[in-house]
Scaffold this active site. Structure first.
Site, PDB file in Angstrom:
ATOM      1  N   ASP A  49       0.884  -1.171   0.000  1.00 59.89           N
ATOM      2  CA  ASP A  49       0.000   0.000   0.000  1.00 59.89           C
ATOM      3  C   ASP A  49       0.924   1.224   0.000  1.00 59.89           C
ATOM      4  O   ASP A  49       1.519   1.557   1.020  1.00 59.89           O
ATOM      5  CB  ASP A  49      -0.892  -0.024   1.251  1.00 59.89           C
ATOM      6  CG  ASP A  49      -1.787   1.207   1.340  1.00 59.89           C
ATOM      7  OD1 ASP A  49      -1.941   1.905   0.330  1.00 59.89           O
ATOM      8  OD2 ASP A  49      -2.325   1.451   2.437  1.00 59.89           O
ATOM      9  N   ILE A  50       1.058   1.854  -1.143  1.00 58.93           N
ATOM     10  CA  ILE A  50       1.925   3.029  -1.230  1.00 58.93           C
ATOM     11  C   ILE A  50       1.153   4.220  -0.646  1.00 58.93           C
ATOM     12  O   ILE A  50       0.009   4.464  -1.015  1.00 58.93           O
ATOM     13  CB  ILE A  50       2.339   3.306  -2.695  1.00 58.93           C
ATOM     14  CG1 ILE A  50       3.003   2.056  -3.312  1.00 58.93           C
ATOM     15  CG2 ILE A  50       3.268   4.519  -2.781  1.00 58.93           C
ATOM     16  CD1 ILE A  50       4.267   1.587  -2.630  1.00 58.93           C
ATOM     17  N   HIS A  81       7.959  12.260 -15.948  1.00 56.44           N
ATOM     18  CA  HIS A  81       8.635  13.537 -16.203  1.00 56.44           C
ATOM     19  C   HIS A  81       8.399  14.480 -15.039  1.00 56.44           C
ATOM     20  O   HIS A  81       7.338  14.493 -14.416  1.00 56.44           O
ATOM     21  CB  HIS A  81       8.263  14.129 -17.562  1.00 56.44           C
ATOM     22  CG  HIS A  81       6.926  14.774 -17.697  1.00 56.44           C
ATOM     23  ND1 HIS A  81       6.697  16.080 -17.337  1.00 56.44           N
ATOM     24  CD2 HIS A  81       5.761  14.297 -18.191  1.00 56.44           C
ATOM     25  CE1 HIS A  81       5.427  16.390 -17.617  1.00 56.44           C
ATOM     26  NE2 HIS A  81       4.839  15.319 -18.134  1.00 56.44           N
ATOM     27  N   ASP A 124       0.120  17.352 -13.971  1.00 60.23           N
ATOM     28  CA  ASP A 124       1.050  17.099 -15.089  1.00 60.23           C
ATOM     29  C   ASP A 124       2.401  17.749 -14.786  1.00 60.23           C
ATOM     30  O   ASP A 124       2.581  18.914 -15.087  1.00 60.23           O
ATOM     31  CB  ASP A 124       0.464  17.642 -16.386  1.00 60.23           C
ATOM     32  CG  ASP A 124       1.344  17.332 -17.593  1.00 60.23           C
ATOM     33  OD1 ASP A 124       2.246  16.491 -17.468  1.00 60.23           O
ATOM     34  OD2 ASP A 124       1.125  17.952 -18.644  1.00 60.23           O
ATOM     35  N   GLU A 152      10.302  16.973 -20.782  1.00 62.31           N
ATOM     36  CA  GLU A 152       9.295  16.196 -21.516  1.00 62.31           C
ATOM     37  C   GLU A 152       8.415  17.129 -22.318  1.00 62.31           C
ATOM     38  O   GLU A 152       8.039  16.844 -23.454  1.00 62.31           O
ATOM     39  CB  GLU A 152       8.447  15.379 -20.534  1.00 62.31           C
ATOM     40  CG  GLU A 152       7.496  14.386 -21.210  1.00 62.31           C
ATOM     41  CD  GLU A 152       6.097  14.924 -21.511  1.00 62.31           C
ATOM     42  OE1 GLU A 152       5.308  14.168 -22.106  1.00 62.31           O
ATOM     43  OE2 GLU A 152       5.788  16.082 -21.184  1.00 62.31           O
ATOM     44  N   ASP A 203       2.536   9.434 -16.253  1.00 60.85           N
ATOM     45  CA  ASP A 203       2.410  10.846 -16.640  1.00 60.85           C
ATOM     46  C   ASP A 203       0.937  11.223 -16.505  1.00 60.85           C
ATOM     47  O   ASP A 203       0.117  10.773 -17.301  1.00 60.85           O
ATOM     48  CB  ASP A 203       2.896  10.998 -18.094  1.00 60.85           C
ATOM     49  CG  ASP A 203       2.925  12.446 -18.561  1.00 60.85           C
ATOM     50  OD1 ASP A 203       2.522  13.336 -17.799  1.00 60.85           O
ATOM     51  OD2 ASP A 203       3.354  12.664 -19.718  1.00 60.85           O
ATOM     52  N   HIS A 262      -2.169  21.845 -18.715  1.00 59.37           N
ATOM     53  CA  HIS A 262      -1.234  22.837 -19.266  1.00 59.37           C
ATOM     54  C   HIS A 262      -1.668  24.277 -18.971  1.00 59.37           C
ATOM     55  O   HIS A 262      -1.319  25.187 -19.726  1.00 59.37           O
ATOM     56  CB  HIS A 262      -1.011  22.623 -20.774  1.00 59.37           C
ATOM     57  CG  HIS A 262      -0.105  21.459 -21.047  1.00 59.37           C
ATOM     58  ND1 HIS A 262       0.337  21.134 -22.305  1.00 59.37           N
ATOM     59  CD2 HIS A 262       0.461  20.547 -20.213  1.00 59.37           C
ATOM     60  CE1 HIS A 262       1.126  20.066 -22.236  1.00 59.37           C
ATOM     61  NE2 HIS A 262       1.205  19.691 -20.969  1.00 59.37           N
ATOM     62  N   ASP A 266      -0.733   2.768  -5.891  1.00 64.01           N
ATOM     63  CA  ASP A 266      -0.719   1.359  -5.475  1.00 64.01           C
ATOM     64  C   ASP A 266      -0.448   0.446  -6.668  1.00 64.01           C
ATOM     65  O   ASP A 266       0.186  -0.609  -6.522  1.00 64.01           O
ATOM     66  CB  ASP A 266      -2.042   0.986  -4.796  1.00 64.01           C
ATOM     67  CG  ASP A 266      -2.171   1.625  -3.410  1.00 64.01           C
ATOM     68  OD1 ASP A 266      -1.157   2.139  -2.882  1.00 64.01           O
ATOM     69  OD2 ASP A 266      -3.285   1.608  -2.854  1.00 64.01           O
TER      70      ASP A 266
HETATM   71  N1  PHE Z   1       2.680  13.729 -22.112  1.00 67.60           N
HETATM   72  C1  PHE Z   1       1.540  14.593 -22.051  1.00 67.60           C
HETATM   73  C2  PHE Z   1       1.969  15.903 -21.379  1.00 67.60           C
HETATM   74  O1  PHE Z   1       2.811  15.885 -20.517  1.00 67.60           O
HETATM   75  C3  PHE Z   1       0.386  14.028 -21.300  1.00 67.60           C
HETATM   76  C4  PHE Z   1      -0.014  12.681 -21.745  1.00 67.60           C
HETATM   77  C5  PHE Z   1       0.364  11.589 -21.021  1.00 67.60           C
HETATM   78  C6  PHE Z   1      -0.745  12.503 -22.896  1.00 67.60           C
HETATM   79  C7  PHE Z   1       0.018  10.316 -21.414  1.00 67.60           C
HETATM   80  C8  PHE Z   1      -1.112  11.248 -23.310  1.00 67.60           C
HETATM   81  C9  PHE Z   1      -0.733  10.143 -22.550  1.00 67.60           C
HETATM   82  O2  PHE Z   1       1.475  16.944 -21.683  1.00 67.60           O
HETATM   83 ZN    ZN Z   2       2.207  18.155 -20.236  1.00 67.62          ZN
HETATM   84 ZN    ZN Z   3       2.914  15.120 -18.737  1.00 68.05          ZN
END
Ligand code: PHE
Ligand code: ZN
Ligand code: ZN
Ligand code: CA
Length: 475
Positions: free
Chosen positions: A36-37, A118, A130, A164, A193, A282, A301
């Site tokens: 369990d993280i 990332h 993100d 990234e 991600d 974003h 998890d």
């Molecule tokens: N890599 C994208 C970003 O950082 C987000 C993403 C992750 C999109 C996984 C699709 C699948 O903006």
């Molecule tokens: Zn992004």
């Molecule tokens: Zn991302």
């Protein structure tokens, strides 16, 4: 610098007996119990990323101070947990960026299991979903693994990628900088991600056939928790793409970005149909409030499940075997507790660094004739199919010969009245960095034996044998 010479004999009365904890570790063919993280800890990491952004102009973007602050902070957490870390720099059109690479320095280095996320945000905001979420989840899993006492069969490596958002630059730089022999050792790369989206979906991807197995393991894990998933082709939109291009198996999970949740998805996952999975994708509002902690909790998890299991996956490794460490106080951090032998050998003296923590066993280094020893009793389970003693040793010596053995440390097993030397290291094996040695204990299955380190020096020119992080493991 010489230690004070203190001699003694191996104690016989105070031998500790290690017992195999039922259900702990992974025996051959036994499923690994998923951890369990802690979502509380992962959230604390996100709070830290938010604080870093707030203190650095509101973002953690490439070339901005919030990025390097994030990288340094992640690295410091991993260093403190005993990881071998590196800050790998590379240049981008927006300035220097960095990858943080952390390796758990155990397990077969020929079979590397990687997970990554990332660590950079876009310039418009702090990048909490993100990709603070992926970063925090991978970080917390790495820290939990280090604290777990699991003995990895395979080598675990974690990557926190820079840039990234500028075109997967950090992960591309990393794979391009890996020599081809090193690339071949990477058996799996797992990518995370965006895993805490406020209106979450539960997507799994692999993007290459080699990753089918890992993707299916992710799907089965979620199914076992009564969470429905959807497979999605993310078309290389994240850092797994660099690994995929080398033919490495990849898989990952994703809770959704700018896409819209359908009503069918809202029925099975809850949340709002017709709205984006992450309306702040974003944007400046991707801050500490832009989270669904249930999604984050479930997703981390899943990371833990994959890491715990793939750490023990059979890629043909022979050492060290899986299982709980049968030795007590194996890194000497509790001082002389559980060990018997020459007093003063277990030390936190700063003149010889520990491999992890601050204590280690420093045998010899006196430059005068004498011996020192240290031992602990261990019960090797009768059912073992593999059993290993692993240890890390550094040897520095004032001896200059390249051909004559003057000073030695022997790794011995005492079985009743019989003492067997498994290995001898000497002044000829000088190395001021720690080197891992793995020795076979299978001949002692079903027996309670004493593991002993026996140092011996001649009358001049010291040799110090410094041992840390000892493990007796079976599978
Ligand atoms: N890599 C994208 C970003 O950082 C987000 C993403 C992750 C999109 C996984 C699709 C699948 O903006
Ligand atoms: Zn992004
Ligand atoms: Zn991302
Ligand atoms: Ca130590």
């Amino acid at each position: 610098m010489l230690k004070s010479p203190l001699y003694g004999v191996l104690g016989t009365a105070l031998v500790a007996t290690a017992v195999l904890v039922p259900g702990a570790g992974a025996g051959a063919g036994t499923a690994v119990v998923s951890p369990d993280i802690s979502v509380t800890n992962a959230k604390a990491h996100l709070d830290q990323f938010q604080s870093i952004a707030t203190a650095n102009g509101g973002n953690r973007a490439t070339g901005r101070p919030g990025y390097l602050a994030s990288a340094n902070w992640v690295k410091s957490k991993l260093d403190a947990a005993g990881y071998t870390t590196a800050l790998q720099s590379f240049s981008t059109s927006s300035g220097t960026s960095y990858n943080v690479i952390a390796e758990w320095p155990y397990g077969d280095a020929n079979n590397v299991v990687m997970a990554g996320a990332h660590l950079d945000s876009v310039t418009s905001g702090p990048g909490i979903n993100d990709n603070g979420t992926g970063s925090a989840g991978v970080l917390e899993t790495a820290l939990a693994y280090a604290a777990s006492g699991q003995v990895a069969k395979n080598r675990l490596r974690f990557g926190f990628w820079g840039a990234e958002e500028l075109g997967l630059l950090g992960s591309k730089y990393y794979v391009n900088s890996l020599p081809s022999a090193e690339r071949a050792k990477v058996k799996l790369y797992l990518n995370f991600d965006m895993i805490g989206s406020p209106n979450p979906g539960y997507f799994v991807y692999n993007d290459n056939p080699a990753g089918n197995g890992a993707r299916d393991d992710l799907t089965s894990y979620f199914t076992s928790k009564s969470i429905q998933t959807e497979y999605v082709d993310v078309q290389g939109r994240s850092d797994h793409a660099a690994f995929r291009s080398l033919g490495i198996a990849t898989a990952g999970t994703f809770s959704g970005a700018e896409g819209t949740k359908t009503s069918a998805q809202a029925t099975k996952w809850g949340g709002t149909a017709g709205a984006a999975y992450d309306p702040c994708y974003h944007r400046s509002c991707d801050n500490i409030n832009n989270l669904n902690l249930t999604s984050l909790d479930r997703q981390i998890d899943a990371i833990g499940h994959m890491i715990w299991n793939y750490a023990q996956k059979d890629y043909g490794s022979t050492e060290p075997p899986t299982g709980t460490n049968l030795l007590k106080n194996p890194g000497f951090e509790s001082g002389a507790v559980n060990w018997t032998g020459t007093s003063g050998v277990i030390t936190n003296s700063s003149s010889k660094p520990a491999r992890t923590g601050s204590y280690k066993a420093w045998l010899q280094g006196n430059g005068i004739t004498g011996t020192e020893n240290l031992g602990q009793s261990v019960a090797v389970p009768a059912a073992a199919t593999a059993a290993a003693l692993s240890l890390w040793i550094r040897i520095d010596s004032a001896e200059t010969t390249t051909s004559t053995v003057y000073d030695t440390v022997k790794v011995q097993v005492i079985d009743g009245t019989t003492t067997t030397t498994l290995a001898t290291y000497s002044n000829l094996n000088k190395s001021t960095s720690y080197v891992q040695k793995t020795l076979n204990l299978l001949p002692y299955k079903g027996k309670t034996v004493t593991i002993r380190f026996l140092g011996q020096e001649d009358s001049s020119l010291q040799t110090s044998f410094v041992i840390d992080d000892v493990a007796a493991t079976t599978s």
